[in-house]
Design a protein around this motif. Structure first.
Motif, PDB file in Angstrom:
ATOM      1  N   ALA A   7      38.707  48.062  31.184  1.00  0.00           N
ATOM      2  CA  ALA A   7      39.661  46.978  31.474  1.00  0.00           C
ATOM      3  C   ALA A   7      39.340  46.298  32.799  1.00  0.00           C
ATOM      4  O   ALA A   7      39.727  45.149  33.036  1.00  0.00           O
ATOM      5  N   ASN A   8      38.604  46.972  33.674  1.00  0.00           N
ATOM      6  CA  ASN A   8      38.298  46.419  35.007  1.00  0.00           C
ATOM      7  C   ASN A   8      36.853  45.915  35.106  1.00  0.00           C
ATOM      8  O   ASN A   8      36.588  44.930  35.794  1.00  0.00           O
ATOM      9  N   PHE A   9      35.942  46.598  34.422  1.00  0.00           N
ATOM     10  CA  PHE A   9      34.512  46.420  34.695  1.00  0.00           C
ATOM     11  C   PHE A   9      34.044  44.979  34.481  1.00  0.00           C
ATOM     12  O   PHE A   9      33.479  44.355  35.390  1.00  0.00           O
ATOM     13  N   ASP A  10      34.271  44.430  33.325  1.00  0.00           N
ATOM     14  CA  ASP A  10      33.722  43.097  33.022  1.00  0.00           C
ATOM     15  C   ASP A  10      34.257  42.037  33.992  1.00  0.00           C
ATOM     16  O   ASP A  10      33.497  41.201  34.485  1.00  0.00           O
ATOM     17  N   ALA A  11      35.539  42.104  34.297  1.00  0.00           N
ATOM     18  CA  ALA A  11      36.135  41.115  35.212  1.00  0.00           C
ATOM     19  C   ALA A  11      35.504  41.237  36.604  1.00  0.00           C
ATOM     20  O   ALA A  11      35.134  40.243  37.239  1.00  0.00           O
ATOM     21  N   LEU A  12      35.335  42.472  37.074  1.00  0.00           N
ATOM     22  CA  LEU A  12      34.741  42.685  38.402  1.00  0.00           C
ATOM     23  C   LEU A  12      33.291  42.187  38.438  1.00  0.00           C
ATOM     24  O   LEU A  12      32.880  41.505  39.375  1.00  0.00           O
ATOM     25  N   LEU A  13      32.529  42.531  37.419  1.00  0.00           N
ATOM     26  CA  LEU A  13      31.086  42.235  37.474  1.00  0.00           C
ATOM     27  C   LEU A  13      30.797  40.737  37.303  1.00  0.00           C
ATOM     28  O   LEU A  13      29.687  40.295  37.601  1.00  0.00           O
ATOM     29  N   LYS A  14      31.798  39.960  36.911  1.00  0.00           N
ATOM     30  CA  LYS A  14      31.595  38.511  36.846  1.00  0.00           C
ATOM     31  C   LYS A  14      31.334  37.918  38.237  1.00  0.00           C
ATOM     32  O   LYS A  14      30.675  36.884  38.380  1.00  0.00           O
ATOM     33  N   VAL A  15      31.826  38.603  39.271  1.00  0.00           N
ATOM     34  CA  VAL A  15      31.678  38.049  40.628  1.00  0.00           C
ATOM     35  C   VAL A  15      30.608  38.789  41.426  1.00  0.00           C
ATOM     36  O   VAL A  15      30.458  38.567  42.622  1.00  0.00           O
ATOM     37  N   VAL A  16      29.858  39.660  40.768  1.00  0.00           N
ATOM     38  CA  VAL A  16      28.863  40.480  41.462  1.00  0.00           C
ATOM     39  C   VAL A  16      27.464  39.874  41.302  1.00  0.00           C
ATOM     40  O   VAL A  16      27.033  39.587  40.187  1.00  0.00           O
ATOM     41  N   ASP A  17      26.770  39.705  42.442  1.00  0.00           N
ATOM     42  CA  ASP A  17      25.413  39.130  42.417  1.00  0.00           C
ATOM     43  C   ASP A  17      24.320  40.175  42.643  1.00  0.00           C
ATOM     44  O   ASP A  17      23.135  39.906  42.427  1.00  0.00           O
ATOM     45  N   GLY A  18      24.728  41.371  43.115  1.00  0.00           N
ATOM     46  CA  GLY A  18      23.767  42.457  43.354  1.00  0.00           C
ATOM     47  C   GLY A  18      24.507  43.777  43.389  1.00  0.00           C
ATOM     48  O   GLY A  18      25.724  43.821  43.627  1.00  0.00           O
ATOM     49  N   ILE A  19      23.784  44.860  43.164  1.00  0.00           N
ATOM     50  CA  ILE A  19      24.378  46.197  43.084  1.00  0.00           C
ATOM     51  C   ILE A  19      23.593  47.157  43.961  1.00  0.00           C
ATOM     52  O   ILE A  19      22.350  47.163  43.917  1.00  0.00           O
ATOM     53  N   LEU A  20      24.300  47.947  44.765  1.00  0.00           N
ATOM     54  CA  LEU A  20      23.674  48.978  45.596  1.00  0.00           C
ATOM     55  C   LEU A  20      24.236  50.342  45.201  1.00  0.00           C
ATOM     56  O   LEU A  20      25.442  50.584  45.272  1.00  0.00           O
ATOM     57  N   LEU A  21      23.332  51.214  44.735  1.00  0.00           N
ATOM     58  CA  LEU A  21      23.701  52.601  44.418  1.00  0.00           C
ATOM     59  C   LEU A  21      23.276  53.463  45.602  1.00  0.00           C
ATOM     60  O   LEU A  21      22.087  53.608  45.874  1.00  0.00           O
ATOM     61  N   THR A  22      24.230  54.017  46.305  1.00  0.00           N
ATOM     62  CA  THR A  22      23.955  54.716  47.559  1.00  0.00           C
ATOM     63  C   THR A  22      23.524  56.165  47.331  1.00  0.00           C
ATOM     64  O   THR A  22      23.542  56.676  46.207  1.00  0.00           O
ATOM     65  N   GLY A  23      23.157  56.793  48.424  1.00  0.00           N
ATOM     66  CA  GLY A  23      22.943  58.229  48.394  1.00  0.00           C
ATOM     67  C   GLY A  23      24.268  58.961  48.297  1.00  0.00           C
ATOM     68  O   GLY A  23      25.332  58.375  48.486  1.00  0.00           O
ATOM     69  N   SER A  24      24.169  60.263  48.013  1.00  0.00           N
ATOM     70  CA  SER A  24      25.382  61.084  47.962  1.00  0.00           C
ATOM     71  C   SER A  24      24.978  62.553  47.942  1.00  0.00           C
ATOM     72  O   SER A  24      23.929  62.911  47.402  1.00  0.00           O
ATOM     73  N   TYR A  25      25.821  63.371  48.540  1.00  0.00           N
ATOM     74  CA  TYR A  25      25.537  64.809  48.485  1.00  0.00           C
ATOM     75  C   TYR A  25      25.862  65.395  47.121  1.00  0.00           C
ATOM     76  O   TYR A  25      25.521  66.530  46.823  1.00  0.00           O
ATOM     77  N   SER A  26      26.508  64.625  46.258  1.00  0.00           N
ATOM     78  CA  SER A  26      26.738  65.131  44.893  1.00  0.00           C
ATOM     79  C   SER A  26      25.494  64.879  44.053  1.00  0.00           C
ATOM     80  O   SER A  26      24.569  64.179  44.478  1.00  0.00           O
TER      81      SER A  26
END
Ligand SMILES: N[C@@H](CCC(=O)NCCCC(=O)O)C(=O)O
Length: 246
Positions: A51-70
């Protein structure tokens, strides 16, 4: 006149902060994106909800997947070991973002855990602990008892593949290294862009995508000083800017 900056979605991690469950992004990721002209927004794990994803990604021009200790859930790549540091919400969001970036050509930069997510998303696998793999000898895992500046100092070389996406930068570079997991089988449609001297895969890219690059090291740390960091973030934000202008 307003100069619109490309909106860069940064994936959050589940963490306990002040004794409370939180969605968290280290400041260095935000600062690196901002420094190179991106407009950072932080995505909580709820962004993965359809319900959130498509609406949010309409305004996204780039994606950063960060590091994580998980770590990526072992079941995502057919492993059966017990994983004590899971973040299933992060997994869900990162894998949806990777699918979106592949489908739409949205620029994506993946760092450390992000590289591992990228490899698994494209049907690759991981070594749960590179120290148990014969042949790997470089100091890939930090001493977690050392001061942060020591943990993140450059510790080994990466050899950049000629003719690859990073070849314009040069032949090799000295990078930091803070990881226990590592690429085992390289995913489908992925190209190896850099390796350590012991053969551990240090960078990958998605073939025939405008910009989808994963690196096992941490370019966000000295983002304004380190030349390879400058190269990666400049390329990333420039591609995101092109998407914005469409
Ligand atoms: N958990 C994975 C990935 C390790 C990783 O991302 N380390 C850095 C976390 C902190 C930061 O973002 O700087 C592994 O152990 O391989």
């Amino acid at each position: 006149m307003h100069t619109f900056r490309p909106v860069i979605a940064i994936v959050s991690c589940y963490k306990m902060v002040d004794g409370q469950p939180s969605q968290s992004v280290y400041q260095k990721y935000i600062d690196a994106v901002n420094f190179y002209g991106g407009n950072p927004i932080l995505l909580p794990n709820t962004a993965a909800d359809s319900a959130n994803f498509d609406a949010l990604l309409k305004v996204v021009d780039g994606i950063l997947l960060t590091g994580s200790y998980s770590n990526v859930a072992p079941t995502r790549y057919g492993a059966t070991h017990l994983e004590e540091k899971q973040d299933l919400g992060r997994d869900d969001l990162s894998f949806k973002l990777l699918a979106h970036a592949d489908k739409t050509g949205t620029p994506l930069l993946a760092v450390c855990r992000g590289l591992q997510e990228m490899n698994v998303h494209f049907e690759g696998t991981l070594h749960p602990d590179w120290r148990e793999v014969e042949g790997f000898y470089e100091p890939h895992l930090e001493d977690s008892t050392a001061p942060l500046e020591v943990q993140y100092q450059p510790v080994h070389d990466v050899l950049i593949q000629p003719e690859g996406r990073l070849a314009e930068f040069g032949k090799e570079w000295h990078v930091n290294s803070l990881h226990k997991q590592a690429i085992n089988k390289v995913g489908e449609r992925l190209s190896v862009e850099a390796v350590a001297r012991d053969g551990l895969v240090e960078a990958i890219s998605l073939v025939q995508h405008p910009f989808m690059i994963g690196v096992q090291w941490h370019p966000e740390l000295n983002y304004a000083q380190d030349n390879l960091s400058k190269f990666l973030f400049t390329e990333f934000i420039q591609h995101a800017s092109k998407k914005l202008s469409k």
